[in-house]
Design a protein around this motif. Structure first.
Motif, mmCIF file in Angstrom:
data_model
loop_
_atom_site.group_PDB
_atom_site.id
_atom_site.type_symbol
_atom_site.label_atom_id
_atom_site.label_comp_id
_atom_site.label_asym_id
_atom_site.label_seq_id
_atom_site.Cartn_x
_atom_site.Cartn_y
_atom_site.Cartn_z
ATOM 1 N N ILE A 45 3.156 3.676 9.161
ATOM 2 C CA ILE A 45 1.816 3.735 8.569
ATOM 3 C C ILE A 45 1.239 2.319 8.432
ATOM 4 C CG2 ILE A 45 0.545 4.279 6.455
ATOM 5 C CD1 ILE A 45 2.554 6.626 6.074
ATOM 6 N N ALA A 46 2.092 1.385 8.012
ATOM 7 C CA ALA A 46 1.640 -0.001 7.836
ATOM 8 C C ALA A 46 1.219 -0.605 9.179
ATOM 9 C CB ALA A 46 2.750 -0.833 7.193
ATOM 10 N N PHE A 47 2.018 -0.344 10.223
ATOM 11 C CA PHE A 47 1.660 -0.866 11.550
ATOM 12 C C PHE A 47 0.339 -0.259 12.028
ATOM 13 C CE2 PHE A 47 6.339 -1.807 12.313
ATOM 14 C CZ PHE A 47 6.162 -3.170 12.256
ATOM 15 N N ASP A 48 0.181 1.036 11.791
ATOM 16 C CA ASP A 48 -1.075 1.704 12.165
ATOM 17 C C ASP A 48 -2.266 1.039 11.489
ATOM 18 O OD1 ASP A 48 -0.007 3.490 13.860
ATOM 19 O OD2 ASP A 48 -0.011 5.202 12.460
ATOM 20 N N ALA A 49 -2.084 0.764 10.193
ATOM 21 C CA ALA A 49 -3.177 0.155 9.427
ATOM 22 C C ALA A 49 -3.520 -1.214 9.991
ATOM 23 C CB ALA A 49 -2.777 0.042 7.956
ATOM 24 N N LEU A 50 -2.486 -1.990 10.356
ATOM 25 C CA LEU A 50 -2.719 -3.319 10.921
ATOM 26 C C LEU A 50 -3.421 -3.209 12.277
ATOM 27 C CD1 LEU A 50 0.548 -5.259 10.047
ATOM 28 C CD2 LEU A 50 -1.774 -5.885 9.400
ATOM 29 N N GLU A 51 -3.042 -2.211 13.033
ATOM 30 C CA GLU A 51 -3.651 -2.005 14.335
ATOM 31 C C GLU A 51 -5.143 -1.687 14.180
ATOM 32 O OE1 GLU A 51 -1.608 0.935 16.618
ATOM 33 O OE2 GLU A 51 -2.007 -0.183 18.472
ATOM 34 N N ARG A 68 -3.786 -3.207 3.901
ATOM 35 C CA ARG A 68 -2.990 -2.817 2.741
ATOM 36 C C ARG A 68 -3.621 -1.611 2.058
ATOM 37 N NH1 ARG A 68 -2.474 -7.328 -1.711
ATOM 38 N NH2 ARG A 68 -4.725 -6.998 -1.762
ATOM 39 N N ALA A 69 -4.949 -1.659 1.902
ATOM 40 C CA ALA A 69 -5.641 -0.537 1.266
ATOM 41 C C ALA A 69 -5.553 0.712 2.149
ATOM 42 C CB ALA A 69 -7.096 -0.909 1.015
ATOM 43 N N LEU A 70 -5.674 0.512 3.483
ATOM 44 C CA LEU A 70 -5.600 1.651 4.409
ATOM 45 C C LEU A 70 -4.218 2.295 4.390
ATOM 46 C CD1 LEU A 70 -7.462 0.660 7.674
ATOM 47 C CD2 LEU A 70 -8.063 2.439 6.031
ATOM 48 N N ALA A 71 -3.184 1.451 4.213
ATOM 49 C CA ALA A 71 -1.817 1.964 4.210
ATOM 50 C C ALA A 71 -1.593 2.967 3.084
ATOM 51 C CB ALA A 71 -0.828 0.808 4.098
ATOM 52 N N GLN A 72 -2.442 2.914 2.080
ATOM 53 C CA GLN A 72 -2.354 3.895 1.003
ATOM 54 C C GLN A 72 -2.808 5.278 1.476
ATOM 55 O OE1 GLN A 72 -4.173 0.825 -2.118
ATOM 56 N NE2 GLN A 72 -3.943 2.862 -3.004
ATOM 57 N N GLN A 73 -3.451 5.330 2.643
ATOM 58 C CA GLN A 73 -4.094 6.537 3.157
ATOM 59 C C GLN A 73 -5.015 7.110 2.085
ATOM 60 O OE1 GLN A 73 -0.487 8.646 4.536
ATOM 61 N NE2 GLN A 73 -1.041 7.895 6.556
ATOM 62 N N PRO A 74 -5.977 6.284 1.676
ATOM 63 C CA PRO A 74 -6.784 6.633 0.513
ATOM 64 C C PRO A 74 -7.945 7.557 0.856
ATOM 65 C CG PRO A 74 -7.475 4.514 1.338
ATOM 66 C CD PRO A 74 -6.425 5.006 2.281
ATOM 67 N N GLY A 116 0.796 -1.214 0.000
ATOM 68 C CA GLY A 116 0.000 0.000 0.000
ATOM 69 C C GLY A 116 0.835 1.275 0.000
ATOM 70 N N ARG A 117 2.133 1.133 0.318
ATOM 71 C CA ARG A 117 3.008 2.304 0.340
ATOM 72 C C ARG A 117 3.822 2.448 -0.942
ATOM 73 N NH1 ARG A 117 0.920 5.752 2.550
ATOM 74 N NH2 ARG A 117 2.823 6.950 2.444
ATOM 75 N N LEU A 118 3.593 1.571 -1.912
ATOM 76 C CA LEU A 118 4.413 1.593 -3.122
ATOM 77 C C LEU A 118 4.343 2.938 -3.838
ATOM 78 C CD1 LEU A 118 3.840 -1.930 -4.702
ATOM 79 C CD2 LEU A 118 5.908 -1.040 -3.668
ATOM 80 N N HIS A 119 3.159 3.549 -3.808
ATOM 81 C CA HIS A 119 2.998 4.776 -4.599
ATOM 82 C C HIS A 119 3.916 5.890 -4.126
ATOM 83 C CE1 HIS A 119 0.631 6.754 -1.434
ATOM 84 N NE2 HIS A 119 0.028 5.589 -1.260
ATOM 85 N N SER A 120 4.386 5.812 -2.869
ATOM 86 C CA SER A 120 5.288 6.858 -2.400
ATOM 87 C C SER A 120 6.706 6.313 -2.194
ATOM 88 C CB SER A 120 4.758 7.456 -1.096
ATOM 89 O OG SER A 120 4.779 6.474 -0.085
#
Lengths: 320, 274
Positions: free
Chosen positions: A125-131, A158-164, A103-107
Motif C-alpha cells: 500500500i505504501a509503495f502504491d501511494a508513493l507511485e 503518507r496520508a494516501l497510505a491510510q486509504q482515507p 499512514g498504516r499505523l492504524h491497522s
C-alpha cells in the motif's frame, strides 16, 4: 459527508477559533478554504479530525459525531482521514518509506510498530501511494535529502497510505515556490478526482483557490463569509474575506508590498513597505508569488499580494 | 605609506568619537568584594595553608618509591578476570540502565507522557534516583545483595538511569512536534507515537548519552569496586590492604590507558551520531 452545525471552538486562552459555523461538505468534493491568518481556517480543518476539539454545536464526519468523542473512537475516525501540513511534518532523519508507513499505523499493532515490522500488504500500500505521487524511486532515501516539493509529496503519500475517505490539507503549499505549489495542488486535485476522496484544503492564495477548488469557503474572524464557486468569488467577495477592498498597493510592482490585513497579520502592519527586505528568512519565498502572479491576470496579482503580507513566517529550513 | 596612515587616522577618529566604556557598576564591585571576603573567611576557618607542600615535599619519596609499577601483576589470571569483569559490568549496566532510562524519559517529558500525573511522578522519581551518587548506590546494593558484581551492577544501573533519563527527557522536550501531530492525525496510539515520531528524532542524542554513560561506568567501576561491588576496584582494595603499592600503580596505569582509549573511541562514535 462532513456536517458542521453551528460549530464553535474557543481555545483555552479565550481566543475564538470558530464562531457558529454551519457547513455541509458532500462526499468527493474538493473544497478550498481561504482567509487571513487567524481567520479560523486552520481551526476548521483541524476540527474535522479532532486535532482541535469543538466546544459548541455539533460536527458529524461520516457516521461519527465529534462532540465529546472518546479517544479510541477518535483514533478510528482519524484512520479514515488523511492530513497534510504546511511544514510537511516528516521525520526527516528516517527513510521516505518509514514516513509513508506511518499512514498504516492504524491497522498495525503496537508491538509491530515498535519493531517497525509492517506487513507485506501494508508495504505494498505504501509503495502504491508513493507511485501515485510519482516518487516511488525515492522510497529508501532519507526524507531530509528531498526538496520541499518532494517532501510534501511524501506527506501526501503518507496520508494516501491510510486509504482515507477524507483528505485534509492545512496550508499545504505555503512553504513552497509557485511552480511546486501548483504541482502539489494538481496532485491533490488528481487524487480527489481519481479516488473520490473528499478534500478540504486551506490556502492563503485566492488565485490558487479559484484554480483548484470546486467550492471556495471564505472565512473571517471565525465565521464563514463566503461559500460558493471560484467564479462567484469576485472582488466584492475578496473584500468580505480580507476585510478591505483592493487598493493600488495590491497591484503594485514587487518591492512595494500591500498593507497587512487586520487579524493576525496586525504584527506586520507597521512598516509593511519594508517587509520584503526585513523578513530575510522567508524573503525568497515571499518574492516569488509576485513573479508568478505577474504573468497572470491582475486579479491574480491582487489575490497573491495580500496573503503574502498576511502570511506568518515559516521555518526557513522547510523552504526548498 | 600614505594610505595606511590615513586609515589609521580614521580609526583613531572613530575611537575618540565613540562613547566611553561605562565604569563597573556598584553591584559588580560589591559582588566581587563579597566573593573575595567569603573566600578569605572560609580559608581562615580551616587554617588554610600551602606550607606543608613545601616543608614535607620529600616525605612522599618513600611512598613513591614503592609505587614503581610491577607490570607482571597485570598478567595474573585474577587481575585479567577482574578487569574483564569491570568491562562486562560496564556494558551490561549501560545496556539495562539506558533501556530503562528511555522508558522513564518518555514518561518524564510533557511531549510523550500520557497525562500530567504520570509526568509529575516520573519527574519526581527521576530526581530521587539522581540525588544519590554512584558510591552511595554501591554501598546500598552491596549491603542488599552482598559483595560482588551483582551489587556493583545494580548500583551502576541506578546511576545510569539517573543520568540517561534526565538527558533523554530533555531531548524529548525539544523534539519537533510536527511528526507527532502527523502520527496523531493518522490515528496512531501513544506507543506508536513514541516509536515512530519521537524515538527516531531523539535517537542520535540518546545513543550519544548511552556511550557517555558507558564511559561514566568504566570510571565509576573503580569506586564501586572499592565499596565491594566487584571488578578491578576490588582488586585495588585488596592490594591496598596488603601495601602492594607496586601492583596498584600497575593497575592504575592500565586503567588510565583503557579509560583514555575508550573515551576517545566513544567520543568519536558520539560525534558521528549527532
Amino acid at each position: 459527508m462532513i456536517e458542521f452545525r453551528d460549530v464553535s471552538v474557543t481555545y483555552p486562552t479565550g481566543t475564538k477559533g470558530l464562531d457558529g459555523v454551519s457547513l455541509t461538505i458532500p462526499e468527493g468534493e474538493f473544497v478550498v478554504i481561504v482567509g487571513l491568518s487567524g481567520a479560523g481556517k486552520s481551526t476548521l480543518v483541524r476540527s474535522i479530525n479532532g486535532l482541535v476539539p469543538i466546544t459548541g454545536g455539533s460536527l458529524q464526519v461520516g457516521e461519527t459525531d465529534l462532540s465529546g468523542i472518546r479517544r479510541r473512537s477518535l483514533r478510528t475516525l482519524r484512520s479514515d482521514i488523511g492530513m497534510i501540513f504546511q511544514g510537511f511534518n516528516l521525520v526527516t532523519r528516517t527513510s521516505v518509506m518509514n514516513n509513508v508507513l506511518t499512514g498504516r499505523l492504524h491497522s498495525t499493532s503496537s508491538l509491530r510498530s515498535m519493531l517497525g515490522w509492517y506487513s507485506r500488504a501494508d508495504k505494498e500500500i505504501a509503495f502504491d501511494a508513493l507511485e501515485r505521487v510519482g516518487i516511488l524511486e525515492k522510497a529508501w532515501v532519507r526524507a531530509s535529502q528531498l526538496s520541499g516539493g518532494q517532501q510534501q509529496r511524501v506527506a501526501i503519500a503518507r496520508a494516501l497510505a491510510q486509504q482515507p475517505r477524507v483528505m485534509l490539507a492545512d496550508e499545504p503549499v505555503a512553504s513552497l515556490d509557485p511552480p511546486t505549489a501548483n504541482a502539489v495542488m494538481r496532485d491533490l486535485q488528481r487524487i480527489n478526482r481519481e479516488l473520490g476522496i473528499t478534500t478540504v484544503v486551506n490556502l492563503h492564495f485566492l488565485d490558487l483557490a479559484r484554480r483548484y477548488g470546486d467550492r471556495i469557503i471564505g472565512m473571517r474572524a471565525g465565521k464563514v463569509v463566503f461559500d460558493g464557486t471560484g467564479a462567484q468569488a469576485d472582488d466584492a467577495v475578496f473584500e468580505r474575506i480580507y476585510g478591505r477592498s483592493l487598493t493600488a498597493e495590491d497591484v503594485a510592482a514587487p518591492g512595494a508590498p500591500a498593507r497587512a490585513g487586520t487579524d493576525a497579520g496586525a504584527g506586520t502592519d507597521a512598516g509593511a513597505g519594508a517587509d520584503a527586505s526585513t523578513e530575510t528568512g522567508t524573503g525568497t519565498r515571499d518574492g516569488e508569488p509576485l513573479d508568478d502572479a505577474a504573468s497572470t491576470s491582475p486579479g491574480s496579482v491582487q489575490a497573491a499580494g495580500t496573503p503574502r503580507v498576511a502570511s506568518t513566517p515559516t521555518d526557513p529550513a522547510a523552504t526548498p | 605609506m600614505t594610505a595606511p596612515t590615513q586609515a589609521h587616522d580614521g580609526a583613531t577618529g572613530a575611537i575618540t568619537r565613540a562613547p566611553r566604556k561605562p565604569a563597573p557598576t556598584a553591584f559588580t564591585v560589591i559582588g566581587l568584594a563579597a566573593v573575595l571576603l567569603i573566600t578569605l573567611w572560609a580559608g581562615a576557618g580551616i587554617d588554610f595553608t600551602l606550607a606543608p607542600l613545601i616543608h614535607d615535599l620529600t616525605r612522599g619519596e618513600e611512598v613513591l618509591r614503592q609505587f614503581v609499577p610491577n607490570w607482571s601483576f597485570l598478567g595474573r589470571d585474577a587481575v585479567i578476570t577482574a578487569s574483564l569483569t569491570t568491562l562486562y559490568m560496564a556494558i551490561i549496566s549501560s545496556v539495562i540502565g539506558c533501556a530503562v532510562a528511555m522508558v522513564v524519559a518518555l514518561l518524564a517529558s510533557k511531549v510523550s507522557a500520557p497525562n500530567a500525573v504520570v509526568y509529575q511522578v516520573a519527574k519526581a522519581v527521576m530526581s530521587a534516583v539522581r540525588s544519590l551518587p554512584d558510591v552511595a548506590y554501591g554501598l546500598l546494593f552491596v549491603a542488599f545483595v552482598g559483595t560482588g558484581a551483582l551489587g556493583g551492577m545494580a548500583a551502576l544501573i541506578m546511576f545510569n538511569i539517573g543520568v540517561a533519563a534526565k538527558l533523554t527527557a530533555e531531548s524529548i522536550d525539544a523534539v519537533d512536534p510536527g511528526p507527532i501531530e502527523a502520527v496523531e492525525a493518522a490515528g496512531g496510539n501513544r506507543i506508536q507515537r513514541a516509536f515512530t515520531a519521537i524515538i527516531p528524532q531523539v535517537a542520535p542524542n540518546y545513543f550519544s548519552y548511552c556511550f557517555y554513560v558507558f564511559e561514566l561506568n568504566l570510571r565509576a567501576s573503580l569506586v564501586i569496586g572499592v565499596v565491594g561491588g566487584g571488578g578491578i576496584g576490588q582488586t585495588i582494595m585488596t592490594e591496598l590492604a596488603r601495601f602492594n603499592y607496586d601492583n596498584i600503580s600497575a593497575v592504575i596505569v592500565l586503567f588510565i590507558v583503557v579509560v583514555f582509549v575508550l573515551d576517545r573511541v566513544s567520543r568519536a562514535i558520539r560525534r558521528r551520531l549527532t
